[in-house]
Each structure stands twice: as structure tokens, then as C-alpha cells.
Design an enzyme around this catalytic site. Structure first.
Site, short mmCIF file in Angstrom:
data_model
loop_
_atom_site.label_atom_id
_atom_site.label_comp_id
_atom_site.label_asym_id
_atom_site.label_seq_id
_atom_site.Cartn_x
_atom_site.Cartn_y
_atom_site.Cartn_z
N ARG A 115 0.84 -1.19 0.00
CA ARG A 115 0.00 0.00 0.00
C ARG A 115 0.88 1.25 0.00
NH1 ARG A 115 -2.17 -3.71 3.53
NH2 ARG A 115 -4.32 -4.37 3.06
N LYS A 142 -2.03 -2.27 7.78
CA LYS A 142 -3.48 -2.13 7.90
C LYS A 142 -4.08 -3.33 8.62
CE LYS A 142 -7.65 -1.38 5.12
NZ LYS A 142 -8.18 -1.20 3.73
N HIS A 213 -2.63 3.05 -5.56
CA HIS A 213 -3.31 1.89 -4.96
C HIS A 213 -3.77 0.90 -6.03
CE1 HIS A 213 -5.16 -0.16 -1.57
NE2 HIS A 213 -6.20 -0.39 -2.35
N ARG A 216 -1.86 -2.51 -6.71
CA ARG A 216 -2.12 -3.75 -5.98
C ARG A 216 -3.16 -4.60 -6.73
NH1 ARG A 216 -1.20 -4.40 -0.64
NH2 ARG A 216 -3.36 -4.83 -0.06
N HIS A 239 -3.35 -9.52 2.86
CA HIS A 239 -4.78 -9.67 3.15
C HIS A 239 -4.95 -10.75 4.20
CE1 HIS A 239 -6.24 -7.90 -0.95
NE2 HIS A 239 -5.90 -6.98 -0.07
N TYR A 248 -6.80 -22.21 10.66
CA TYR A 248 -6.00 -23.38 10.37
C TYR A 248 -4.87 -23.14 9.36
CZ TYR A 248 -9.35 -26.13 12.99
OH TYR A 248 -10.13 -26.65 14.00
#
Length: 279
Positions: A115, A142, A213, A216, A239, A248
């Protein structure tokens, strides 16, 4: 400190008008910083609310007469650059008068898939020169989780060049020109992109507007189309997964991400070589 204090620090709350706020926001939008304009409006509103709840004057906030939609409205976030647009952008930047450090911030964002704030607020202590890893602490992400960027040869070379040229007087990789104790303004890289678009337009090449941006989304789109593993891509984008999968699957995919980021950087360079500008 940069925008609100110079404009309002010497004024009482009762002296701040909607015209003052609109004037500030319109200037920021004109300077290609609409997000900052909206943030300034929100902070002013919060200050009036805080004051009225903690013994200050019970004043109606002038921000009520400056709705966010009258400052700036965002287009749907679906912009992804094509390989040709990436090549044109990289070649076009070389024709501008923008300084090398700012251009490097744009290239680094493209190569690393980070970012804008994660790139611009970077400090030298985050770079592991031995392992060629950019280790970003949780408080700068973030997601609120630490993030490793496995540096491609291209990204590493940019950092080596910037380190060589740096005076050593700033902790920031991209220090402001007039104040080494802070990074360059968040609007600066997008100004480079706008200047480059204008230069391309002068050459008869019309490319729809894009922002830093969008890099991305561009990287994610092109890597998915190239059939790279989506887990590796999402990990590079930092993310955070949700639900049972997040519980998991705690894999870092370090080796795969390092290889993919190198191949992504090579793809980007191939676009620059393939899509040359007209003489």
C-alpha cells in the site's frame, strides 16, 4: 500538523466557518489529495463533537454544511492496468522532470505490491540487507500484523541506490524535501502518475487515470491470470483470511512468495521493454 494546525490553530471554534473548511478541502482536492481533504473534514467534525461532550462550547459543527459528497466522490475501485499501460507508464516517467527518489517510490510500490502508506512511511531499520527482506512491523500494517516483503532483485537494487544517495540524516527511506523527520506527502506519488499521464497524452497516448493503490489490484489481476496460487498472492497483499481458514492456515509461503515476487518484477520489466513510446 501539516494542514489543520496552520489553518485553524489560532482560531476559536466559534470562529471556524464552513467557508474556511471548504477552502481548505478544495485546495487539497486541487493538489490531488482528496482522501486527505475528507480526513481533515472528519477530524474537524470530531473536534467539535469532543468539545461539546467534554465541557467545551455546545456548537454546531460547520462540517454539517460541507457534506463529504461535495468535497469528493470516489469512482468504483475496479481499475487495473494492462501490461501495455504498465510499460507506457514506466517509460513515460523517464520523460518527466520528477525527481528520482519520488519515481523510485512509485516503482517500489509496483514491484512490492504494498500500500502507498506502507511504502512512503518506510524506515531504513526495516530492511534486512543480509536476507533481502523488508520486515514491516504490525503497527505499520493495515492488518495489524507484521508483514515480510521478499525483495526481488529490482526492488533490492532500488533500495541500495536510495541508501547510497541518502545523507544518513533521516530514518525515512523517502524523507520530505523540507523536513527530514517526516516522509514525503502521501499525494506526491499520485502527482507523478498524473504528470506522466499528461506527458503520455502529449504523445497522443490516452490512458484512463489510475492511482498508486491500483497497482495492488493490477498485480493481483495479472498474477491470477498467470495462474499463480491465490494464497501466495493474498499473502503478498497482506490480506487477512477470515473464518475457519484463518484459524488453520497460518502458512507464510516465504519461498513461494520470494519466487513469485521476482517473477512479477521480471514481468513488469518485460512490459517496459515491449511497450516502447513513439519517437
Amino acid at each position: 500538523d501539516r494542514y489543520l494546525r496552520p489553518a485553524f490553530a489560532k482560531l476559536k471554534l466559534s470562529e471556524i466557518s464552513d467557508r474556511d473548511i471548504r477552502r481548505l478541502c478544495e485546495k487539497l482536492v486541487k493538489d490531488k489529495a482528496p482522501s486527505t481533504a475528507l480526513l481533515c473534514r472528519m477530524l474537524i467534525k470530531n473536534i467539535f463533537t469532543y468539545a461539546s461532550r467534554h465541557g467545551g462550547p455546545k456548537l454546531r459543527s460547520p462540517t454539517e454544511d460541507v457534506p463529504p459528497a461535495t468535497i469528493h466522490t470516489y469512482q468504483p475501485k475496479t481499475r487495473a492496468l494492462s501490461p501495455k499501460e504498465i510499460g507506457m507508464l514506466l517509460n513515460g516517467m523517464e520523460l518527466t522532470s520528477c525527481d528520482m527518489v519520488t519515481i523510485s517510490s512509485v516503482k517500489l510500490a509496483l514491484y512490492t505490491m504494498l500500500r502507498k502508506t506502507e511504502v512512503l512511511n518506510a524506515v531504513w531499520d526495516e530492511i534486512d540487507w543480509e536476507e533481502k527482506v523488508w520486515r514491516i512491523p504490525a503497527e505499520r500494517m493495515k492488518s495489524g500484523r507484521p508483514h515480510n516483503v521478499y525483495l526481488s532483485t529490482q526492488a533490492f537494487d532500488i533500495l541500495v541506490c536510495l541508501r547510497t544517495l541518502s545523507t544518513g540524516k533521516s530514518d525515512y527511506i523517502f524523507p520530505a524535501k523540507f523536513g527530514l523527520n517526516k516522509p514525503i506527502a502521501s499525494s506526491t506519488p499520485n502527482k507523478v502518475l498524473d504528470v506522466t499521464r499528461k506527458k503520455l497524452c502529449d504523445l497522443g497516448i490516452d490512458i484512463p487515470r489510475y492511482t498508486l493503490h491500483d497497482f495492488r489490484r493490477t498485480a493481483s489481476t495479472l498474477l491470477n491470470e498467470a495462474e499463480y496460487n491465490s494464497d501466495w498472492i493474498e499473502a503478498c497483499l497482506a490480506h487477512v483470511a477470515s473464518g475457519v481458514r484463518a484459524v488453520y492456515n497460518v502458512a507464510d509461503y516465504a519461498r513461494q512468495r520470494r519466487n513469485m515476487l521476482q517473477e512479477w518484477a521480471d514481468m513488469v520489466d518485460s512490459y517496459k521493454k515491449k511497450y516502447q513510446l513513439p519517437k
